[in-house]
Design an enzyme around this catalytic site. Sequence first.
Site, PDB file in Angstrom:
ATOM      1  CG  ASP A  35      -4.611  29.382  52.852  1.00  0.00           C
ATOM      2  OD1 ASP A  35      -4.361  29.668  51.836  1.00  0.00           O
ATOM      3  OD2 ASP A  35      -5.823  29.992  53.401  1.00  0.00           O
ATOM      4  CG  HIS A 239      16.696  13.918  37.252  1.00  0.00           C
ATOM      5  ND1 HIS A 239      17.026  13.318  38.643  1.00  0.00           N
ATOM      6  CD2 HIS A 239      16.177  12.558  36.625  1.00  0.00           C
ATOM      7  CE1 HIS A 239      17.069  12.037  38.635  1.00  0.00           C
ATOM      8  NE2 HIS A 239      16.586  11.656  37.509  1.00  0.00           N
ATOM      9  CG  ASP A 256      11.619   9.631  32.270  1.00  0.00           C
ATOM     10  OD1 ASP A 256      10.516   9.011  32.777  1.00  0.00           O
ATOM     11  OD2 ASP A 256      12.825   9.416  32.828  1.00  0.00           O
ATOM     12  CG  ASP A 267      10.530   5.445  35.273  1.00  0.00           C
ATOM     13  OD1 ASP A 267      10.327   6.592  34.906  1.00  0.00           O
ATOM     14  OD2 ASP A 267      11.376   5.244  36.158  1.00  0.00           O
ATOM     15  CG  HIS A 346      21.186   7.099  33.735  1.00  0.00           C
ATOM     16  ND1 HIS A 346      20.666   5.812  33.246  1.00  0.00           N
ATOM     17  CD2 HIS A 346      21.013   7.802  32.681  1.00  0.00           C
ATOM     18  CE1 HIS A 346      20.023   5.970  32.036  1.00  0.00           C
ATOM     19  NE2 HIS A 346      20.190   7.329  31.801  1.00  0.00           N
ATOM     20  CG  HIS A 357      14.246   6.389  41.545  1.00  0.00           C
ATOM     21  ND1 HIS A 357      14.714   7.353  41.692  1.00  0.00           N
ATOM     22  CD2 HIS A 357      14.043   6.041  40.321  1.00  0.00           C
ATOM     23  CE1 HIS A 357      14.755   8.114  40.505  1.00  0.00           C
ATOM     24  NE2 HIS A 357      14.472   7.254  39.795  1.00  0.00           N
ATOM     25  CD  GLU A 380      15.868   4.267  33.832  1.00  0.00           C
ATOM     26  OE1 GLU A 380      15.699   5.495  33.466  1.00  0.00           O
ATOM     27  OE2 GLU A 380      15.260   4.017  34.966  1.00  0.00           O
ATOM     28  NE  ARG A 402      15.599   8.318  30.822  1.00  0.00           N
ATOM     29  CZ  ARG A 402      16.092   9.505  30.825  1.00  0.00           C
ATOM     30  NH1 ARG A 402      17.229   9.920  30.486  1.00  0.00           N
ATOM     31  NH2 ARG A 402      15.060  10.454  31.354  1.00  0.00           N
ATOM     32  CD  GLU A 404      12.371   4.842  32.628  1.00  0.00           C
ATOM     33  OE1 GLU A 404      12.083   5.849  32.359  1.00  0.00           O
ATOM     34  OE2 GLU A 404      12.852   4.350  33.818  1.00  0.00           O
TER      35      GLU A 404
END
Length: 435
Positions: A35, A239, A256, A267, A346, A357, A380, A402, A404
Amino acid sequence: MTTEFNKRRQRLLKQMGPNSMAILPTATEKIRNRDVHYPFRPDSDFYYLTGFNEPEAVMVLLREKSKSRFILFCRKRDKTLEIWNGHRYGPEGAIEQFGADEAYEIEDLHSKLSEWMGGIDRIFYTLGQDHEFDQVLTQQAESLRNQSRSGVNEPSQFISLSHITHQMRLIKSSAEIKSMQHAANIASEAHIQAMQHCKPGMNEYEIDAELTHCFMKQGSRSPAYQSIVAGGKNACILHYTENNAVLNDGDLLLIDAGAEYANYASDITRTFPVNGRFSEEQRALYDLVLDAQLAAIKKVQPGVGYNVHHDTAVRVLTKGLIKLGLLKGDYKQLIKDNAYKDFYMHRTGHWLGMDVHDVGPYKQDQQWLKLRPGMVLTVEPGLYISPNCKKVAKRWRGIGIRIEDDVVVTRTGNKVLSAAAPKHADNIEAIMQAA
Ligand code: GLY
Ligand code: MN
Ligand code: MN
């Protein structure tokens, strides 16, 4: 703010044409276990048009011959349930505080829909997002068809509502950009805090906790997506969200993480050395990614195709990889062969808005969209040298980087909303060493 929501509804109504109806349910509450629910987050399109943040709500916009009506269905007020679970606006509040012309209890939805749908020509509704609600509409259409002998007409057209709303959401208003700037400021501060707190031997989840702490302290109720806190080779998993490994001296840390504020996402990715100093290889790859990112950001300009900044990043990365000896061969041929894809798998970004996104098309008539003021996108680029990559010398392996940023297209060029998060290697080292 009600005027901002009203303006959006008016723009939608204008595009719907006469004798039409738009139907839009909000998100459904989701059970996490037994619940216990996941925190509720309204559907982005629904919130964009109503500003209403309770579950079990449906917006109906009715455009009749001479006038339009904004109707909200929501949970009724309930003394006992409000003692247990908190305040509800009820239909009265929907009218008073959210500017609805009419509001009803959610239980009345079916009967009201049958009453209004007969005689309407066009229904704007997005199929496939809420299967239970799809059934409700299918049944309504069927029931109207069965009444045809008594002179009731079923709507002649069902049209995708999101086709219109997603085009609208692609161009952000100044109020939206203000919220996005705030979301980016919160996240930038969190990235700085992470740099200052990071020490070899800490666990990735300690940094994750630092980010969430910093978000919430500044009024963000949630990350905009699950934060990626990836030390060393974990950064090569695009990811990665396990966030439970020890941070090693000599490794990089890729974070990230973006805050959500007023239902708008930021982001941001930053990559920095766990011990505060880049190694020679790390620095060489880092500077290359940064060069690619800066060159790509320069191409974020009104009138420039959406593909241009990506192609720019690819060119800079390919050239740099040849120079460092990670790619071998002729530049033109390597570009033709997409050789960079071994290390950069990517694209260089995506629309950003209420959804990380974000919605909105990237192409129209097979052509990449041209950027327009008010569009917001991430830039990015990255490089990910798999720990198992036999094609490159050992010293490069297991490095993932990366960088970004969130960038809004302005009339004269662009503005980097996340500029407060440092990204030049010297600045990062200085911040970490001063901590
Ligand atoms: N945080 C997901 C992305 O950068 O697209
Ligand atoms: Mn992104
Ligand atoms: Mn990201």
